[in-house]
Scaffold this active site. Sequence first.
Site, PDB file in Angstrom:
ATOM      1  CB  SER A  60       0.156   1.972  -5.865  1.00 12.69           C
ATOM      2  OG  SER A  60      -0.948   2.342  -5.070  1.00 12.69           O
ATOM      3  CG  ASP A 345      -5.709  -3.731  -7.190  1.00 12.42           C
ATOM      4  OD1 ASP A 345      -6.204  -2.639  -6.807  1.00 12.42           O
ATOM      5  OD2 ASP A 345      -4.476  -3.922  -7.279  1.00 12.42           O
ATOM      6  CG  HIS A 348      -4.477   0.261  -7.142  1.00 12.13           C
ATOM      7  ND1 HIS A 348      -4.108  -0.916  -6.537  1.00 12.13           N
ATOM      8  CD2 HIS A 348      -3.664   1.220  -6.645  1.00 12.13           C
ATOM      9  CE1 HIS A 348      -3.091  -0.677  -5.710  1.00 12.13           C
ATOM     10  NE2 HIS A 348      -2.805   0.617  -5.756  1.00 12.13           N
TER      11      HIS A 348
END
Length: 398
Positions: A60, A345, A348
């Site tokens: 991600s 978040d 990340h």
Amino acid sequence: MLPSLSSGKMGPAAASSIRSLLYRLLLLYSSLLIAPASSQGDESRQANNKHVAIFVFGDSVYDPGNNNYLYIGIEGKANFTPYGESFFKYPTGRFCDGRTVPDFAAIYSNLPLWEPYLQPGSHNFSNGANFASGGAGVLEESNPNTLYSQKQLKYFKEVANLLKQQLGDAVAKKILADAIYLSSFGGVDYMSFINSTSNPTELQQQEYVNMVIGNFTDVIKEIYETGGRKFAFQNVGPLGCQPELKQQYNLSGGACVEVLQAIASLHNSLLSNVTTELQSQLSGFEYVIFDFFNSLNDMINYPTKYGFNVSEIACCGIGSHRGSGCGRVKEYELCSDPNEYVFFDGGHPSEHADSILSDFLWNGGSDYTWPLSMKQLYKLNSTTVIEILSEDKLLFTM
Ligand SMILES: *[C@@H]1O[C@H](CO)[C@@H](O)[C@H](O)[C@H]1NC(C)=O
Ligand SMILES: *[C@@H]1O[C@H](CO)[C@@H](O)[C@H](O)[C@H]1NC(C)=O
Ligand SMILES: *[C@@H]1O[C@H](CO)[C@@H](O)[C@H](O)[C@H]1NC(C)=O
Ligand SMILES: *[C@@H]1O[C@H](CO)[C@@H](O)[C@H](O)[C@H]1NC(C)=O
Ligand SMILES: *[C@@H]1O[C@H](CO)[C@@H](O)[C@H](O)[C@H]1NC(C)=O
Ligand SMILES: *[C@@H]1O[C@H](CO)[C@@H](O)[C@H](O)[C@H]1NC(C)=O
Ligand SMILES: *[C@@H]1O[C@H](CO)[C@@H](O)[C@H](O)[C@H]1NC(C)=O
């Protein structure tokens, strides 16, 4: 017809002088192809005239929106507000408020920002491609619904074949040999391992790390076999200190999930050792390790040193550390300025953090990037292009 370089009939001196002639021919050939502009520019101009593709692999932190095109739940996607708010002004699918490390690497390399490989429509693969997918592990079983490493490798091989069809073998092989293979893998494998084995023994940790690195090494070798030579590895970050994990484990203050920190460190140590080995095994293999673990950890421990105000709590999410739910649950909270936060978040870094991390990766000059910086890797001419080309006698078609 010229003899092949591997012919046993040629003495080493003759072989080496033919080799150097071929090399000069190739330089001429490639400069005609790639740098039609003036050769009189200063050093930085020359670096800018160079065209180096980047192929991005990973999870991600590198995903530019590939997961938008997968049949997976909302927890595996980031294509809704407030993701993207700081730079793109719309949610691209990046797990960030703005640009990510591969985006900044593209900017440094004069390439466009990444489109997802899975995005429909035409792509210019001369610039590379980004296959990264949120939740992707090295191992398929860590998250089978994503583009785990073998799937990304399969797509890369398809791109390599397409380049050969479109541009011919010689040009495609040069692009592949000069390209940088930038990757970020392992975090998902360890988070999923810890979820299923809550108190692993040291032996279990070592065995699991060996399995992850073993499979990752296979992927690296296949990229090498496909013509890749220049690799940049972002190692596994300080997983146990992410707001998401601190929240999941009910930790407070500077405490981190120690077992995750330990297993990430073990992975990173083995990755360093394996890349050194690969360099001695594989001719022309060049690499950079970017120490995501220690650089991000330093930002977490000394946020003000980097211009951040907050590192324990994420900008966006819900719960004690805003560790989860960003944009996914109705009641999520959002900070007013993501630039003040190390984490956008729970899992990340913010765009601000990514811009600093990319500076370490590209420019080097810190303990966080070795044995080269990505900029040095970028400037490096692949020494094996000649061998790759001559093996197939492709020079004769020039
Ligand atoms: C693709 O990118 C390369 C390198 O930037 C460029 O030379 C080429 O013209 C582009 N091709 C197309 C079809 O846009
Ligand atoms: C681990 O478990 C947590 C809590 O159930 C879950 O939110 C998270 O997605 C899991 N992580 C992985 C990588 O499976
Ligand atoms: C790769 O992972 C599988 C499990 O998915 C494991 O059985 C195998 O031994 C691993 N390969 C290497 C080279 O470590
Ligand atoms: C964290 O606290 C919650 C609520 O008290 C509890 O349900 C959960 O099991 C705790 N998690 C851990 C890892 O201790
Ligand atoms: C990596 O190599 C160093 C030096 O040889 C060694 O001390 C360390 O244990 C190795 N790391 C792993 C994970 O095997
Ligand atoms: C964040 O830090 C900067 C500089 O250290 C300071 O000027 C600013 O007021 C801080 N913001 C908040 C919300 O505390
Ligand atoms: C790579 O090749 C170019 C010419 O194609 C040359 O200008 C440059 O100095 C070379 N770089 C290195 C690091 O050898």
